[in-house]
Design a protein around this motif. Sequence first.
Motif, PDB file in Angstrom:
ATOM      1  N   UNK A  41       0.854  -1.187   0.000  1.00  0.00           N
ATOM      2  CA  UNK A  41       0.000   0.000   0.000  1.00  0.00           C
ATOM      3  C   UNK A  41       0.895   1.243   0.000  1.00  0.00           C
ATOM      4  N   UNK A  42       0.291   2.409  -0.111  1.00  0.00           N
ATOM      5  CA  UNK A  42       1.058   3.660  -0.127  1.00  0.00           C
ATOM      6  C   UNK A  42       1.877   3.849   1.139  1.00  0.00           C
ATOM      7  N   UNK A  43       1.395   3.295   2.270  1.00  0.00           N
ATOM      8  CA  UNK A  43       2.138   3.441   3.524  1.00  0.00           C
ATOM      9  C   UNK A  43       3.111   2.277   3.774  1.00  0.00           C
ATOM     10  N   UNK A  44       3.334   1.438   2.763  1.00  0.00           N
ATOM     11  CA  UNK A  44       4.355   0.400   2.853  1.00  0.00           C
ATOM     12  C   UNK A  44       3.918  -0.937   3.423  1.00  0.00           C
ATOM     13  N   UNK A  45       2.640  -1.110   3.698  1.00  0.00           N
ATOM     14  CA  UNK A  45       2.161  -2.401   4.229  1.00  0.00           C
ATOM     15  C   UNK A  45       1.988  -3.392   3.079  1.00  0.00           C
ATOM     16  N   UNK A  46       2.504  -4.598   3.258  1.00  0.00           N
ATOM     17  CA  UNK A  46       2.409  -5.615   2.214  1.00  0.00           C
ATOM     18  C   UNK A  46       0.967  -6.025   1.994  1.00  0.00           C
ATOM     19  N   UNK A  47       0.627  -6.285   0.729  1.00  0.00           N
ATOM     20  CA  UNK A  47      -0.735  -6.628   0.336  1.00  0.00           C
ATOM     21  C   UNK A  47      -0.811  -8.043  -0.221  1.00  0.00           C
ATOM     22  N   UNK A  48      -1.988  -8.630  -0.084  1.00  0.00           N
ATOM     23  CA  UNK A  48      -2.288  -9.923  -0.683  1.00  0.00           C
ATOM     24  C   UNK A  48      -3.520  -9.742  -1.563  1.00  0.00           C
ATOM     25  N   UNK A  49      -3.428 -10.201  -2.806  1.00  0.00           N
ATOM     26  CA  UNK A  49      -4.546 -10.150  -3.744  1.00  0.00           C
ATOM     27  C   UNK A  49      -4.954 -11.575  -4.068  1.00  0.00           C
ATOM     28  N   UNK A  50      -6.261 -11.807  -4.144  1.00  0.00           N
ATOM     29  CA  UNK A  50      -6.754 -13.142  -4.466  1.00  0.00           C
ATOM     30  C   UNK A  50      -8.151 -13.037  -5.068  1.00  0.00           C
ATOM     31  N   UNK A  51      -8.709 -14.200  -5.395  1.00  0.00           N
ATOM     32  CA  UNK A  51     -10.086 -14.274  -5.873  1.00  0.00           C
ATOM     33  C   UNK A  51     -10.973 -14.697  -4.718  1.00  0.00           C
ATOM     34  N   UNK A  52     -12.230 -14.260  -4.748  1.00  0.00           N
ATOM     35  CA  UNK A  52     -13.191 -14.638  -3.701  1.00  0.00           C
ATOM     36  C   UNK A  52     -13.443 -16.131  -3.693  1.00  0.00           C
ATOM     37  N   UNK A  53     -13.475 -16.723  -4.847  1.00  0.00           N
ATOM     38  CA  UNK A  53     -13.753 -18.151  -4.945  1.00  0.00           C
ATOM     39  C   UNK A  53     -13.462 -18.657  -6.334  1.00  0.00           C
ATOM     40  N   UNK A  54     -13.911 -19.846  -6.618  1.00  0.00           N
ATOM     41  CA  UNK A  54     -13.640 -20.469  -7.906  1.00  0.00           C
ATOM     42  C   UNK A  54     -14.235 -19.679  -9.066  1.00  0.00           C
ATOM     43  N   UNK A  55     -15.294 -18.929  -8.809  1.00  0.00           N
ATOM     44  CA  UNK A  55     -15.933 -18.129  -9.849  1.00  0.00           C
ATOM     45  C   UNK A  55     -15.281 -16.762 -10.027  1.00  0.00           C
ATOM     46  N   UNK A  56     -14.228 -16.485  -9.279  1.00  0.00           N
ATOM     47  CA  UNK A  56     -13.516 -15.225  -9.410  1.00  0.00           C
ATOM     48  C   UNK A  56     -13.925 -14.228  -8.341  1.00  0.00           C
ATOM     49  N   UNK A  57     -13.791 -12.960  -8.675  1.00  0.00           N
ATOM     50  CA  UNK A  57     -14.056 -11.890  -7.720  1.00  0.00           C
ATOM     51  C   UNK A  57     -12.759 -11.419  -7.097  1.00  0.00           C
ATOM     52  N   UNK A  58     -12.469 -10.152  -7.170  1.00  0.00           N
ATOM     53  CA  UNK A  58     -11.215  -9.578  -6.676  1.00  0.00           C
ATOM     54  C   UNK A  58     -11.288  -9.320  -5.180  1.00  0.00           C
ATOM     55  N   UNK A  59     -10.261  -9.743  -4.456  1.00  0.00           N
ATOM     56  CA  UNK A  59     -10.150  -9.504  -3.022  1.00  0.00           C
ATOM     57  C   UNK A  59      -8.743  -8.983  -2.740  1.00  0.00           C
ATOM     58  N   UNK A  60      -8.658  -7.933  -1.930  1.00  0.00           N
ATOM     59  CA  UNK A  60      -7.369  -7.383  -1.510  1.00  0.00           C
ATOM     60  C   UNK A  60      -7.374  -7.230   0.005  1.00  0.00           C
ATOM     61  N   UNK A  61      -6.255  -7.590   0.622  1.00  0.00           N
ATOM     62  CA  UNK A  61      -6.152  -7.455   2.076  1.00  0.00           C
ATOM     63  C   UNK A  61      -4.712  -7.167   2.478  1.00  0.00           C
ATOM     64  N   UNK A  62      -4.577  -6.666   3.698  1.00  0.00           N
ATOM     65  CA  UNK A  62      -3.248  -6.436   4.257  1.00  0.00           C
ATOM     66  C   UNK A  62      -2.679  -7.763   4.748  1.00  0.00           C
ATOM     67  N   UNK A  63      -1.448  -8.046   4.394  1.00  0.00           N
ATOM     68  CA  UNK A  63      -0.834  -9.326   4.738  1.00  0.00           C
ATOM     69  C   UNK A  63      -0.659  -9.495   6.244  1.00  0.00           C
ATOM     70  N   UNK A  64      -0.408  -8.407   6.961  1.00  0.00           N
ATOM     71  CA  UNK A  64      -0.113  -8.524   8.397  1.00  0.00           C
ATOM     72  C   UNK A  64      -1.348  -8.741   9.270  1.00  0.00           C
ATOM     73  N   UNK A  65      -2.508  -8.257   8.820  1.00  0.00           N
ATOM     74  CA  UNK A  65      -3.711  -8.366   9.653  1.00  0.00           C
ATOM     75  C   UNK A  65      -4.868  -9.104   8.974  1.00  0.00           C
ATOM     76  N   UNK A  66      -4.816  -9.224   7.651  1.00  0.00           N
ATOM     77  CA  UNK A  66      -5.924  -9.813   6.917  1.00  0.00           C
ATOM     78  C   UNK A  66      -7.086  -8.857   6.713  1.00  0.00           C
ATOM     79  N   UNK A  67      -6.977  -7.647   7.239  1.00  0.00           N
ATOM     80  CA  UNK A  67      -8.053  -6.665   7.088  1.00  0.00           C
ATOM     81  C   UNK A  67      -8.170  -6.266   5.619  1.00  0.00           C
ATOM     82  N   UNK A  68      -9.398  -6.015   5.142  1.00  0.00           N
ATOM     83  CA  UNK A  68      -9.600  -5.666   3.736  1.00  0.00           C
ATOM     84  C   UNK A  68      -8.853  -4.395   3.336  1.00  0.00           C
ATOM     85  N   UNK A  69      -8.367  -4.400   2.127  1.00  0.00           N
ATOM     86  CA  UNK A  69      -7.726  -3.240   1.509  1.00  0.00           C
ATOM     87  C   UNK A  69      -8.656  -2.809   0.382  1.00  0.00           C
TER      88      UNK A  69
END
Length: 87
Positions: free
Chosen positions: A32-60
């Motif tokens: 992120x802009x403040x330097x926190x590592x991010x994780x990007x994934x799909x919601x499920x097998x049908x897709x869907x974009x999900x982003x979260x902070x790697x350290x807490x799992x909180x949504x980005x």
Amino acid sequence: MNQACPVCRIPLEPQSRYPRYVCGTCASRACSADGRRLIFSNEGIDGGFVASFADTGEPYDSHDCWIDGVACHADEARFGGIVIEAK
């Protein structure tokens, strides 16, 4: 057509749909802009974009990220998965 990672410049397999995609090694350093590592994934097998902070799992709540100072955009790839491209 030669294509290279816009962050580290290693040669990549040409992808006409994603001409500025970053390599997997660089994608794993997305922050992120403040330097926190991010994780990007799909919601499920049908897709869907999900982003979260790697350290807490909180949504980005953004598709914007930075890799080694390069502004990038993450999104769901056409047939699933995630693609990150330099802006």
